[in-house]
Design an enzyme around this catalytic site. Structure first.
Site, mmCIF file in Angstrom:
data_model
loop_
_atom_site.group_PDB
_atom_site.id
_atom_site.type_symbol
_atom_site.label_atom_id
_atom_site.label_comp_id
_atom_site.label_asym_id
_atom_site.label_seq_id
_atom_site.Cartn_x
_atom_site.Cartn_y
_atom_site.Cartn_z
ATOM 1 N N HIS A 184 -3.721 -4.634 -0.306
ATOM 2 C CA HIS A 184 -3.305 -5.247 0.955
ATOM 3 C C HIS A 184 -3.409 -6.762 0.834
ATOM 4 C CE1 HIS A 184 -2.980 -1.720 3.636
ATOM 5 N NE2 HIS A 184 -3.903 -1.193 2.850
ATOM 6 N N CYS A 213 0.841 -1.203 0.000
ATOM 7 C CA CYS A 213 0.000 0.000 0.000
ATOM 8 C C CYS A 213 0.877 1.254 0.000
ATOM 9 C CB CYS A 213 -0.977 -0.036 1.164
ATOM 10 S SG CYS A 213 -2.339 1.163 0.993
ATOM 11 N N GLU A 243 -2.471 -8.948 2.913
ATOM 12 C CA GLU A 243 -2.814 -9.506 4.225
ATOM 13 C C GLU A 243 -4.307 -9.387 4.527
ATOM 14 O OE1 GLU A 243 -2.335 -5.148 5.085
ATOM 15 O OE2 GLU A 243 -1.473 -6.610 3.711
#
Length: 208
Positions: A187, A79, A189
């Site tokens: 992102h 990001c 994750e």
């Protein structure tokens, strides 16, 4: 071991938990020695480019990241962390001015055209799921839906450094890859199974 750089502006816990979930040894650190000893480095980021670079410079972590990249060991920006890899950003600056980035990937960070400045009619920031297009890098899979939160996008000087695109009113660079330096505007994750697969590919690159 993978070091997650702690400079006070990242979603560190979620990145750490994702790496631990896939069985990877990782630490969150701002210690230069820990960074130098790591086999791979992740630069996360949530927030704005200018204060992020100010924090990196004030702690000397900007030099540590650049020196780490110069060793040839893998680096991943996530990001805002991806945006920091580029040469400069318009964010938070007067027209015609920029903030210098890490310059690991030549290019610039530019604001999306908003609904007030473009016929495209974009709502800025882009928040939500979007699919990856024209994947050319080794870190990604074409068509994966991944999670984005951002108002600015990266524009590398060379198209060869773009590993994937996404479309949000305009087609833009969603991931970068230049040698041992990688970046995801999204992102991983927070992107479910697709995101975990991307992190696993980065880990395999680190382990080579």
């Amino acid at each position: 071991m993978i070091a997650i750089v702690d400079y006070g502006m990242g979603n560190l816990a979620s990145v750490y938990k994702a790496l631990r979930f896939i069985g990877t040894d990782a630490i969150i650190t701002d210690n230069p020695e820990n960074i130098r000893l790591a086999s791979g480095l992740i630069v996360p980021g949530v927030g704005a480019f200018l204060p992020a670079m100010e924090k990196l410079k004030s702690t000397g972590l900007d030099k540590e990241i650049k020196e780490f990249a110069a060793t040839g060991k893998p680096v991943l920006g996530i990001c805002l962390g991806m945006q920091l890899l580029l040469s400069d950003s318009q964010e938070g600056m007067a027209e015609g001015e920029v903030t210098e980035g890490l310059d690991l990937i030549p290019g610039h960070v530019i604001k999306f055209p908003s609904d007030k400045t473009s016929e495209v009619g974009l709502k800025v920031p882009q928040i939500g799921w979007n699919n990856l297009e024209d994947v050319s890098g080794k870190l990604l899979t074409e068509g994966d839906y991944v999670y984005f939160v951002h108002s600015f996008y990266c524009k590398p000087d060379s198209d060869e450094d773009t590993a994937a695109y996404a479309t949000y009113g305009i087609k833009y660079c969603a991931a970068v890859e230049k040698g041992n330096v990688f970046g995801c505007q999204f992102h991983p994750e927070k992107s479910g199974e697709a995101g975990l697969q991307i992190l696993e590919k980065f880990v395999r690159r680190v382990e080579k």
